[in-house]
Design a protein around this motif. Structure first.
Motif, short mmCIF file in Angstrom:
data_model
loop_
_atom_site.label_atom_id
_atom_site.label_comp_id
_atom_site.label_asym_id
_atom_site.label_seq_id
_atom_site.Cartn_x
_atom_site.Cartn_y
_atom_site.Cartn_z
N LEU A 1 -26.77 -34.70 12.26
CA LEU A 1 -26.03 -35.61 11.39
C LEU A 1 -26.75 -36.95 11.25
CD1 LEU A 1 -23.45 -35.68 9.73
CD2 LEU A 1 -22.32 -36.74 11.70
N THR A 2 -27.27 -37.44 12.38
CA THR A 2 -27.96 -38.73 12.36
C THR A 2 -29.18 -38.68 11.44
OG1 THR A 2 -27.22 -39.17 14.61
CG2 THR A 2 -29.10 -40.45 13.82
N ASP B 1 -28.05 -38.29 7.79
CA ASP B 1 -27.54 -39.58 7.32
C ASP B 1 -28.69 -40.51 6.98
OD1 ASP B 1 -25.33 -41.46 6.91
OD2 ASP B 1 -26.17 -42.51 8.64
N ASN C 1 -30.64 -39.35 3.82
CA ASN C 1 -29.84 -39.47 2.61
C ASN C 1 -29.56 -40.91 2.24
OD1 ASN C 1 -28.86 -36.86 1.28
ND2 ASN C 1 -28.72 -36.39 3.46
N ARG C 2 -29.33 -41.75 3.24
CA ARG C 2 -29.16 -43.18 2.95
C ARG C 2 -30.41 -43.75 2.30
NH1 ARG C 2 -25.38 -46.74 6.15
NH2 ARG C 2 -23.77 -45.34 6.87
N TYR D 1 -32.50 -42.22 0.51
CA TYR D 1 -32.52 -41.76 -0.88
C TYR D 1 -31.53 -42.57 -1.72
CZ TYR D 1 -32.39 -38.73 -4.93
OH TYR D 1 -32.46 -38.26 -6.21
N GLY D 2 -30.31 -42.76 -1.20
CA GLY D 2 -29.28 -43.52 -1.92
C GLY D 2 -29.74 -44.94 -2.20
N ILE D 3 -30.38 -45.55 -1.23
CA ILE D 3 -30.84 -46.94 -1.41
C ILE D 3 -31.95 -47.00 -2.46
CG2 ILE D 3 -32.13 -48.80 -0.27
CD1 ILE D 3 -30.42 -48.19 2.26
N LYS E 1 -32.54 -44.95 -4.76
CA LYS E 1 -32.02 -44.50 -6.06
C LYS E 1 -31.19 -45.60 -6.73
CE LYS E 1 -31.67 -40.88 -8.77
NZ LYS E 1 -32.79 -40.89 -9.66
N TYR E 2 -30.70 -46.55 -5.96
CA TYR E 2 -29.78 -47.55 -6.54
C TYR E 2 -30.21 -49.00 -6.37
CZ TYR E 2 -26.54 -43.91 -7.77
OH TYR E 2 -25.98 -42.81 -8.36
N ALA E 3 -31.13 -49.29 -5.46
CA ALA E 3 -31.51 -50.70 -5.24
C ALA E 3 -32.03 -51.31 -6.53
CB ALA E 3 -32.57 -50.79 -4.14
N ARG E 4 -31.77 -52.59 -6.72
CA ARG E 4 -32.25 -53.31 -7.89
C ARG E 4 -33.41 -54.23 -7.56
NH1 ARG E 4 -29.91 -49.67 -9.65
NH2 ARG E 4 -28.53 -49.60 -11.47
N ILE F 1 -36.54 -54.57 -4.20
CA ILE F 1 -36.96 -54.08 -2.89
C ILE F 1 -38.36 -54.58 -2.59
CG2 ILE F 1 -37.95 -51.88 -3.73
CD1 ILE F 1 -36.49 -50.58 -1.24
N GLU G 1 -39.99 -52.68 2.81
CA GLU G 1 -38.79 -51.83 2.89
C GLU G 1 -39.01 -50.54 2.12
OE1 GLU G 1 -35.04 -53.18 1.24
OE2 GLU G 1 -34.09 -51.31 1.86
N LEU H 1 -29.77 -60.69 -10.08
CA LEU H 1 -30.46 -59.56 -9.48
C LEU H 1 -29.96 -59.29 -8.06
CD1 LEU H 1 -32.68 -57.53 -10.15
CD2 LEU H 1 -34.31 -59.05 -9.03
N ASP I 1 -28.24 -55.90 -7.04
CA ASP I 1 -28.86 -55.12 -5.97
C ASP I 1 -27.82 -54.81 -4.89
OD1 ASP I 1 -31.21 -54.03 -4.60
OD2 ASP I 1 -30.87 -55.65 -3.17
N ASN J 1 -25.14 -52.27 -6.13
CA ASN J 1 -25.71 -50.94 -6.35
C ASN J 1 -26.14 -50.28 -5.05
OD1 ASN J 1 -25.96 -49.97 -9.26
ND2 ASN J 1 -26.46 -52.15 -9.42
N ARG J 2 -26.68 -51.06 -4.14
CA ARG J 2 -27.04 -50.49 -2.83
C ARG J 2 -25.79 -49.97 -2.13
NH1 ARG J 2 -31.88 -52.33 0.37
NH2 ARG J 2 -33.36 -53.04 -1.18
N GLY K 1 -25.03 -46.74 -3.65
CA GLY K 1 -26.01 -45.73 -3.22
C GLY K 1 -25.74 -45.26 -1.80
N ILE K 2 -25.42 -46.20 -0.94
CA ILE K 2 -25.17 -45.84 0.46
C ILE K 2 -23.90 -45.00 0.58
CG2 ILE K 2 -24.45 -46.81 2.70
CD1 ILE K 2 -26.50 -49.10 2.15
N TYR L 1 -24.37 -41.47 -0.61
CA TYR L 1 -25.30 -40.59 0.08
C TYR L 1 -25.17 -40.54 1.59
CZ TYR L 1 -27.62 -39.53 -4.25
OH TYR L 1 -27.88 -39.06 -5.50
N ARG M 1 -24.15 -39.79 5.32
CA ARG M 1 -23.59 -38.58 5.92
C ARG M 1 -22.68 -38.91 7.09
NH1 ARG M 1 -24.94 -37.18 1.66
NH2 ARG M 1 -25.92 -35.21 1.07
N LYS M 2 -22.69 -40.17 7.53
CA LYS M 2 -21.71 -40.64 8.51
C LYS M 2 -21.55 -42.13 8.33
CE LYS M 2 -24.82 -41.19 12.48
NZ LYS M 2 -25.07 -40.87 13.88
#
Lengths: 339, 339
Positions: free
Chosen positions: A254-255, A258, A261-262, A264-266, A268-271, A273, A277, B254, B258, B261-262, B265-266, B269, B271-272
């Motif tokens: 799970l760790t 997580d 996937n986080r 990926y989520g970040i 995919k959505y960060a505006r 970076i 990072e 921005l 950011d 949206n982050r 995204g988090i 995505y 998982r815990k």
């Protein structure tokens, strides 16, 4: 398509393989002792040797005068590992010969008269060596290259004398980093004559768990032995890293899910970076892809982004100079579009 | 559908409005002095007064004996603000009367014989007060309620004597938090007799920039004045918070884009996730929705998640007890599904 937009063998761990050969013309002093006029003469001779060898090579290679280039273009070449940071500063007679897919680049009048560098995606040291050797032989046929029967190739810095070779791999080792084993690995590699550095050279931290491993010894060994030694170390490292990844996932599925996937989520959505990072999140995604936790992401995409999110390369892609904030926004947009 | 699954007026900032009225039966000592048998008698009388008033009320309200309930169910009621933490511990004669959409709950034999609480989504203090008052009047018709012409309603704790009223709003103030102005606002509210607390009571930190503001004074003021005062403060707070949000966005578009949206995204995505982090990310998303930066997310969804990600409520939703790790995974899954 540039070489790093592809993926090679063992691409889940080995990003690229690189071989560099240093050669010098016997009748000239080393570059740091050359007058501007002589430096230009050396550069012309080397370029001439390459271009006169075949029409193919003349078509394939571009000759770039460092002093005539925009800074952004030069720094971008550093970010893509085509040239060294010192070389990017320019100077009379400093010239880069680079082929279309940027897999082969030659620095003329850096520390040595010519440094031939061949890069390949993935674990492909034999191929990189063959690429570099082909060009080194061409120069040896056409030019009077400094070579001593006992000590080998002469180089400006004695640490390169002998084979004049630096063979290296760029590897992604998040498992060794997460478990902390990396320190012992780096230490033991140093003891047997190999250097471990971060993504960008001597003093760079290993951002995104990416390391460059290269031979330190050039005297008293053959090129073939050097390549064979590094290959053996990589195979060992691959096994270790893969074993740790599996074990980490078995112990804490799970760790890890997580974490990747986080990331990926970040991305995919960060505006906005930073490049640091971005490399870190890309590292987690790369790990996720290798464990089969993230589908539909290609290693090629990750390779392209890893070498493409540096400040200068980013500005080249966008096509104009940008301040740090604007770069962070453009970087985030580029990554979003690619994933 | 529960009350908090809807959205009310000014729902971008005001999550809910709540009015609580404390009442006591004249002929009985306050609950902490009651024998078990008498406590049961008091509870029966109050329940009887409610259920005998109309068939509608009898259908609408459930009577829950605290000692007969599973702990998870009781803690979940705390997480949904239906009862107090102390009350959830149980005790003879402690009973909750709660209606179907959970907008009205009555704690019987908490500190006072009965505490009537009415909650509404959004900024709807008048309506909440009307809801609570309707039931208070019903009890006054049917029971002998302690009331002193000069001092008002008698209560177990003197801090409630007078109106026996606690009017409160739950507000989301990320702008005031981000700029640090919140400290001064809290201080000035305290000076004029209002209390500011976090999402879960007295000592709770304001996780996710959510605050409860309530009147402290119950003596020498009328219920209507109390409601009017709080309403005026909320209107002021709304203006302040909205002004700051706009200004923050104007100055650093921005950075805010950011951030929200982050968060999206988090949550989309991860998982815990812990309940504290979930509340923080939901807070950023709520801010993004209010600024029009995130589309297709309804305030209702955010309200439901804000009250639904507590450990006990989550276990009730999933339908079985879970360890902390499992809860964090279930929480992440619930949020992913909702967004």
């Amino acid at each position: 398509m540039n070489w790093y937009e592809g993926a090679g063998p063992e691409g889940d761990i080995v990003l690229s393989s690189r071989v560099r050969l240093a050669r010098n013309l016997k009748e000239f002093p080393f570059p740091h002792k050359l007058s501007p006029a002589t430096a230009r003469e050396v550069a012309d001779r080397i370029e001439e040797a390459l271009f006169s060898a075949s029409a193919n090579l003349k078509r394939e290679f571009a000759s770039l005068e460092m002093d005539a280039m925009e800074e952004t273009d030069r720094v971008s070449m550093v970010e893509k590992h085509l040239i060294s940071k010192e070389f990017a500063a320019g100077g009379t007679g400093r010239r880069t010969l680079v082929n279309r897919d940027e897999s082969i680049s030659m620095m003329v009048n850096e520390e040595d008269h010519v440094r031939i560098q061949a890069m390949r995606a993935g674990f492909a040291l034999d191929e990189s060596y063959a690429d570099a050797l082909r060009l080194a032989r061409l120069f040896e046929e056409k030019l009077d290259i400094g070579f001593h029967p006992q000590f080998g190739y002469g180089t400006a810095c004695p640490t390169n004398t002998g084979t004049g070779m630096r063979a290296s791999v760029m590897v992604h080792l998040p498992g060794l980093v997460m478990t902390g084993y990396i320190a012992a690995v780096v230490e033991s590699l140093r003891k047997i004559g190999f250097t471990v550095r971060g993504l960008y050279g001597e003093n760079s931290e290993a951002t995104g768990a990416i390391f460059q491993v290269s031979n330190q010894i050039t005297l008293g060994v053959s090129e073939e032995e050097t390549v064979a030694d590094l290959k053996r170390l990589v195979v060992q490292g691959l096994e270790q890293e893969r074993g740790i990844r599996k074990e980490l996932y078995r112990l804490q599925p799970l760790t890890l899910e997580d974490r990747v996937n986080r990331a990926y989520g970040i991305l995919k959505y960060a505006r906005k970076i930073s490049s640091e990072e971005a490399l870190q999140q890309l590292s987690d995604i790369r790990l996720g892809v290798s464990l089969g936790l993230l589908r539909n992401i290609r290693v090629e995409t990750l390779n392209r982004l890893t070498l493409g999110v540096g400040p200068a390369t980013l500005q080249k892609t966008v096509g104009r100079p940008m301040g740090p904030d604007e770069r962070d926004a453009a970087r985030a947009a580029t990554i979003r579009d690619c994933l």
